[in-house]
Scaffold this motif. Structure first.
Motif, mmCIF file in Angstrom:
data_model
loop_
_atom_site.group_PDB
_atom_site.id
_atom_site.type_symbol
_atom_site.label_atom_id
_atom_site.label_comp_id
_atom_site.label_asym_id
_atom_site.label_seq_id
_atom_site.Cartn_x
_atom_site.Cartn_y
_atom_site.Cartn_z
ATOM 1 N N ASP A 15 -38.271 -14.085 8.622
ATOM 2 C CA ASP A 15 -36.945 -14.678 8.798
ATOM 3 C C ASP A 15 -36.694 -15.031 10.262
ATOM 4 O OD1 ASP A 15 -36.480 -14.497 6.144
ATOM 5 O OD2 ASP A 15 -35.175 -12.741 6.225
ATOM 6 N N LEU A 16 -37.101 -14.122 11.132
ATOM 7 C CA LEU A 16 -36.942 -14.394 12.570
ATOM 8 C C LEU A 16 -37.769 -15.603 12.985
ATOM 9 C CD1 LEU A 16 -37.066 -11.115 14.678
ATOM 10 C CD2 LEU A 16 -35.275 -12.810 14.595
ATOM 11 N N TYR A 64 -38.684 -18.034 11.100
ATOM 12 C CA TYR A 64 -38.113 -19.269 10.560
ATOM 13 C C TYR A 64 -36.959 -19.749 11.436
ATOM 14 C CZ TYR A 64 -35.805 -22.561 7.500
ATOM 15 O OH TYR A 64 -35.226 -23.697 7.007
ATOM 16 N N LEU A 65 -36.079 -18.807 11.782
ATOM 17 C CA LEU A 65 -34.949 -19.194 12.632
ATOM 18 C C LEU A 65 -35.424 -19.663 14.009
ATOM 19 C CD1 LEU A 65 -32.161 -16.492 12.109
ATOM 20 C CD2 LEU A 65 -32.237 -18.801 11.210
ATOM 21 N N GLY A 66 -36.467 -18.999 14.490
ATOM 22 C CA GLY A 66 -36.974 -19.323 15.825
ATOM 23 C C GLY A 66 -37.904 -20.507 15.857
ATOM 24 N N GLY A 67 -38.254 -21.029 14.665
ATOM 25 C CA GLY A 67 -39.137 -22.198 14.614
ATOM 26 C C GLY A 67 -40.593 -21.855 14.886
#
Lengths: 253, 914
Positions: free
Chosen positions: B612-613, B615-618
């Motif tokens: 998840d991190l 994904y949010l961080g790209g």
């Protein structure tokens, strides 16, 4: 000789007084900027575009709540589906950060130095997003003069980090509009860098509930050559927010 | 004097054609012998000035570091198959020899990490902070506590810490970590399935977790690279051709046993090899297209078959002479001069056309062979000589260029032209004499009269005459057109994208993109030389902080600095003590299964949060790797290997217990042994490094160390990015080099050289024409169609959506060399014919110019079919440029001549009145 001494004293006094006047003016302006940027409480909906490590552009939407002049900030992602429900809580001007992961239903406390990190792949750091009245607390301000940003006449302020501050920035230059004190441009200088490492441009300033508000913010990382666009879609000032919202339990809801 | 010489030479041809043919044959054999040694090099660096610091540095690296010019074998397929193929292929490549001298071609084949070295110094090579956070992993070799330690380390290093996966190096490290976890979980699944326990598989799992995957694999594990380090460098072109071919042949044979995989070559040497092969092939067929085109064009327009054949024969002989002379004077061809045959076809055919055209014209007027030859030499010979020598001078001025490419281009083309000019005066006239005599004999035999043919272009003459008479209109129209084209010419841009210069579809080029896509690694890296490992390390540390840099490679990867080693040794001591204290348990405790399930659930949640991190961080690579383990929240039904494992355990806990107990029997001892080996605290000295590491990062005398800097983006897609990358490199060294830097330097140098060459060529041409016409006004008039033609050419290029390139910029001085002839020929004929005969001038000489333009356009136009975009861009530019010069000679020059005639006439009338 007496005359020379008297003249010297007079000039010294003039210099001291003028420096004080300037320092006061700088402080006054940054206070106005700080008050403007950190309203008592707010709720907003925003859209953020980031670039992934594969070079794709990813769009996020989130709701955010700020309380106590942004000393406490809560961000909750609403889109895309994969990010929906993930939330970030920042307290103590982003010195304390928690994250909530709905998939595992767990809350994680982030490391103390996390405020300096990039927030979720964007070019904004946690500090940029939730540092509250950091301009006043962490920096000493000097008014460097006036300068135009586009057609707008602005005060140019230099903010230097106070010793003991946890801010990631050694120096910040702010150009704030003479008309309404809203910043239009900010340059961030990190520790060893002599040139700015980040540049924030604020535009589309609209008066919302009497508060000048930038609807568009673009943060450029001048070292990486990347940029993040943050578009404000909706904002309400002076909303009533419960303290419990900004707790670990509130983060989960 | 010149006339007498020409007359005598023409008579000599008519009298003794055999003598001239003998002389030609002798020279052709001699120069043909030399031309056999002519080699081609396709390295862009060879075009830069030899004293340019970037060239010196680049050549030094290429000469001293064989690893800097390796052959990359890119293998694609399923993970286990490509690994097996690598093991199968590598030994075959290692023993390759050069069939000509029996010497070894391959120094080494790298396709795995330095496993033994990492095994013996593993912990010392980990970053201090990372080691601190992940040290728990090593502390207990037994399965259950290992899982707890794994989770602890994961939480300390990764969970809730987006910083740990932000940035290329950290993202890669996280992917490696997850890769080990994935392999380990898969091996646990096997252990509780009915597949049984495999010692090898378990030991591999231990090593994947502790040491990582030894093979050079892509992130998706479907591409593997073998780096073939040759015994020669890119400078030795002969060896490059032999070496790359040998590797390709071996690969082609080996792949027959593995039909399910694909493999090909890329890297500097295969690119150079392919470029030479394909450019030669490409130039070969484009030359044939040009020759056939020219032949038919001449045959149709001159309405005869034999004369065009003779013109082409003359041209071919001239090209052989030119190649021989080039081999003697320059020694090799570069990217620019490799096109010399086509360029000379385009430039050299003009001489023959003018001579044949005039000779035929006089023969059609029933002149004897000797007299027709004398007239041809007098009427066209002067123009050919002036035009030829002017073009020769125009090209020769390029020797003042600072770039080696441009300089050699000047020498080779000027020399080539001179050779063709010589054959046109030594060889062609004798051929024409023979042909005419044969025709006369045939006439005597058949008693049939030889039909005189009027081969002049009456319509062109009429049009030109009209334009000359209406000079006001012609001049105004010319000015208007020139203003329009000038406006567009001003808008032309320079294509700085090196990728646009590379042939499309070549395996070596396509595989570069594969490497970029699958390894996220651009092969357009920069190279920096350091005088010591410390300097290399410091530079690497500094450059890694810059925004455009993905990763760096240098000897410090295997040789940390003293302070870091001391700090790490302290942590390692503690870890080592814990490993030594730990006991390898032969059995699992009764409640262990519950704990294992609990830890596996924790592991899954940790990886989900990491995902998840990411994904949010790209951080896409981490996100993808996590997806392989825990699935994607977006897609239902994706495999979740940890979840599946837990399900299996829950279905049959007894079987799982038995399976894990057997698993631990192999896992724990191997884990302990490996962890202990990795926990060596003895400091790493430079001398301890394996030879292969030295080979990769140091020169033979071990006094220079190579730092390779990989950009985090494609340097060619965004030129601002390329500028930022080169600026970032400048912060650590002003001598950074590599393909991106060399190419940018080349654009800079060639652009400057091109501009200087155009100016200087125009000045030299003007001076020569002044000398030739003994009149500066005539010299200026002769230059007008050319000067205007250049504006038209560049304007038309913009209108056709073309850009200037590092190759087609050569077209500008070449068009000057070619276009100047048109004005010269027209003006010579105009002077000979006298006032009021513009129509006659253009019907005769205009026809020749029309033909020469068409043939030149055909010759250069054939380059448009080249697979090499650089050559194609030159072909298009020259096609447009030559066409533009012809048009300006007809449209602009006629107006000026018309005006000049009227002006002179009025002057004369005035003088008479006075």
């Amino acid at each position: 000789m007496k005359r020379i001494l008297a003249n010297a004293l007079f000039f010294w006094l003039v210099l001291v007084i003028s420096q004080n006047a300037e320092a006061q003016t700088g402080n006054e302006i940054i206070k106005k900027v700080n008050d403007l940027m950190n309203q008592e409480s707010l709720f907003s909906k925003s859209k953020m575009l980031i670039q992934t490590s594969s070079g794709q552009v990813r769009k996020f939407e989130y709701d955010s709540w700020g309380r106590d002049h942004n000393e406490k900030t809560l961000i909750r992602y609403t889109s895309p589906r994969r990010a929906k429900g993930q939330a970030i809580l920042m307290r103590n001007n982003a010195d304390d950060i928690w994250m909530f992961f709905p998939r595992t239903n767990r809350v994680r406390k982030m490391a103390t130095h996390a405020k300096r990190q990039k927030m979720e792949g964007s070019d904004f750091s946690y500090e940029d997003m939730g540092s509250g009245d950091s301009f006043i607390v962490d920096f000493r301000t000097t008014l460097l003069g006036t300068e135009n940003v586009g057609d707008e006449s602005c005060y140019k302020l230099e903010l230097k980090r106070k010793s003991g501050s946890s801010s990631a920035y050694r120096k910040i230059l702010i150009w704030s509009s003479k008309r309404d004190f809203h910043p239009l441009k900010m340059e961030y200088f990190e520790n060893e860098e002599t040139h700015p490492t980040k540049l924030l441009t604020l535009s589309e300033i609209k008066i919302i509930q009497g508060v000048p508000t930038a609807k568009k913010m673009v943060m450029q990382d001048l070292l990486d050559g990347t940029q993040t666009e943050l578009l404000l879609q909706e904002i309400k000032y002076g909303v009533r927010l419960e303290e419990k919202m900004f707790t670990e339990r509130g983060l989960r809801q | 004097m010149r006339e007498k010489l020409l007359r005598d030479f023409a008579k000599l041809h008519a009298a003794k054609p055999l003598l001239m043919l003998g002389l030609t044959l002798l020279l052709t054999v001699l120069l043909g012998y030399f031309s056999a040694d002519l080699r081609t090099t396709m390295r862009w660096a060879d075009l830069l000035p030899e004293d340019d610091p970037r060239t010196i540095e680049y050549n030094e690296i290429v000469n001293e570091f064989t690893a800097a010019s390796s052959i990359a074998v890119v293998v694609q397929g399923e993970e286990h198959r490509i690994k097996a193929f690598a093991e199968f292929l590598a030994p075959k490549l290692r023993v390759l020899t050069d069939p000509t001298d029996g010497k070894s071609l391959v120094k080494r084949v790298d396709y795995k990490q330095e496993v033994d070295f990492i095994r013996n110094h593993g912990m010392m090579l980990l970053k201090t902070k990372y080691l601190k956070n992940t040290q728990d992993i090593f502390k207990d070799p037994n399965l259950r506590p290992f899982l707890t330690n794994l989770n602890n380390s994961l939480e300390k290093e990764y969970v809730g810490k987006s910083e740990s996966i932000s940035g290329r190096e950290k993202e890669d490290r996280a992917v490696d970590f997850l890769d080990g976890v994935e392999f380990f979980v898969a091996s646990l699944q096997k252990a509780i399935s009915y597949e049984g326990i495999e010692k090898n598989n378990i030991e591999h799992a231990v090593e994947r977790i502790l040491l990582g995957d030894p093979y050079f694999m892509s992130y998706d594990k479907n591409v593997l690279i073998l780096n073939v380090i040759p015994t020669f460098t890119a400078v030795d072109m002969k060896k490059v051709m032999v070496g790359v071919s040998a590797v390709q042949t071996t690969l082609d044979k080996a792949i027959m046993d593995y039909p399910d995989i694909e493999a090909g070559l890329t890297g500097m040497l295969p690119l150079v090899h392919d470029e030479v092969v394909y450019s030669e092939q490409s130039l070969g067929y484009t030359s044939v297209i040009a020759l056939i085109g020219i032949f038919f064009l001449l045959a149709i327009t001159l309405r005869m078959w034999s004369a065009p054949g003779l013109a082409i024969l003359n041209l071919l002989v001239g090209i052989i002479w030119a190649m021989g002379a080039t081999a003697i004077v320059v020694g090799e061809l570069n990217i620019f001069t490799s096109m010399m045959a086509v360029i000379l076809l385009g430039l050299g055919i003009d001489f023959s056309i003018h001579l044949i055209s005039t000779f035929s014209e006089f023969r059609s007027l029933r002149y004897s062979i000797e007299n027709a030859m004398v007239e041809a030499f007098l009427k066209s010979g002067k123009g050919i000589l002036t035009g030829g020598l002017t073009t020769f001078a125009a090209f020769f001025t390029l020797v003042i260029s600072s770039s080696r490419g441009m300089k050699e281009m000047g020498i080779v083309t000027a020399l080539g032209l001179l050779m063709i000019l010589l054959t046109t005066f030594i060889f062609l006239p004798s051929l024409l004499v023979f042909r005419e005599r044969r025709m006369e004999r045939s006439f005597l035999k058949k008693k049939k009269p030889v039909k005189p043919k009027d081969v002049s272009f009456k319509s062109l003459g009429m049009l030109s005459g009209f334009l000359g008479r209406k000079y006001g209109f012609t001049i105004m129209a010319s000015i208007a057109a020139t203003l329009i084209f000038g406006f567009y010419a001003n808008k032309i841009t320079f294509d700085q994208n090196y990728m646009n210069m590379q042939p499309k579809g070549l395996t070596s080029v396509v595989l570069q993109d594969t490497v970029l896509e699958r390894f996220d690694l651009s092969m357009d890296y920069a190279l920096i030389l350091a005088d010591s490992p410390d300097e290399a390390r410091e530079m690497a540390k500094k450059i890694k902080k810059r925004g455009t840099v993905a990763i760096t490679e240098d000897i410090s990867l295997y040789f940390p600095d003293h302070e870091a080693q001391v700090a790490r040794a302290e942590i390692i001591q503690g870890v080592k003590a814990r490993i030594e204290e730990s006991k390898v348990n032969a059995q699992l405790a009764n409640h262990a299964i519950d704990d294992i399930v609990q830890e596996l659930n924790r592991l899954e949640m940790n990886i989900m949060e990491m995902q998840d991190l990411a994904y949010l961080g790209g951080q896409d690579k981490v996100d993808r790797k996590c997806t392989e383990i825990v699935g994607s929240p977006n897609q239902e039904g994706q495999p979740r290997i940890i979840f599946d494992l837990v399900q299996k355990i829950m279905q049959n806990p007894e079987l799982a217990h038995a399976g894990f107990e057997s698993y631990q029997r192999w896992f724990a001892p191997h884990f302990k042994t490996t962890a202990l080996q990795m926990a060596s605290v003895s400091p790493i000295e430079l001398k301890d490094l394996p030879e292969s590491v030295f080979d990769r990062y140091a020169n033979e005398t071990r006094d220079k160390f190579l730092l390779t800097v990989f950009p985090n983006n494609s340097v060619w897609e965004d030129l601002d990015y390329l500028d930022r990358f080169t600026n970032d490199l400048q912060t650590v060294s002003n001598q950074a080099t590599g393909m991106p830097i060399v190419f940018i330097a080349l654009i800079e140098v060639v652009g400057k050289d091109g501009r200087n060459a155009v100016i200087l060529t125009l000045i030299v041409v003007f001076l020569l024409l002044w000398f030739d016409f003994r009149n500066p006004t005539y010299a200026l008039i002769a230059m007008i169609p050319l000067t205007v033609g250049i504006f038209w050419m560049v304007g038309l290029m913009t209108l056709f959506g073309m850009q200037l390139t590092v190759i087609n910029v050569m077209g500008l001085p070449m068009v000057i060399g070619i276009g100047i002839d048109y004005g010269v020929h027209v003006l010579h004929r105009w002077q000979t014919e006298g006032m009021g005969k513009i129509n006659v001038v253009y019907a005769g000489t205009g026809k020749a110019i029309f033909l020469t333009s068409l043939t030149t356009m055909l010759a250069f136009g054939s380059l448009m079919f080249s697979v090499w975009p650089g050559f194609a861009s030159l072909g298009s530019a020259m096609f447009i440029g030559v066409g533009a010069c012809f048009l300006t000679t007809v449209l602009v020059l006629t107006g000026i001549l018309g005006w000049y005639e009227r002006y002179s006439y009025r002057q004369e009338v005035k003088d008479v009145k006075v």
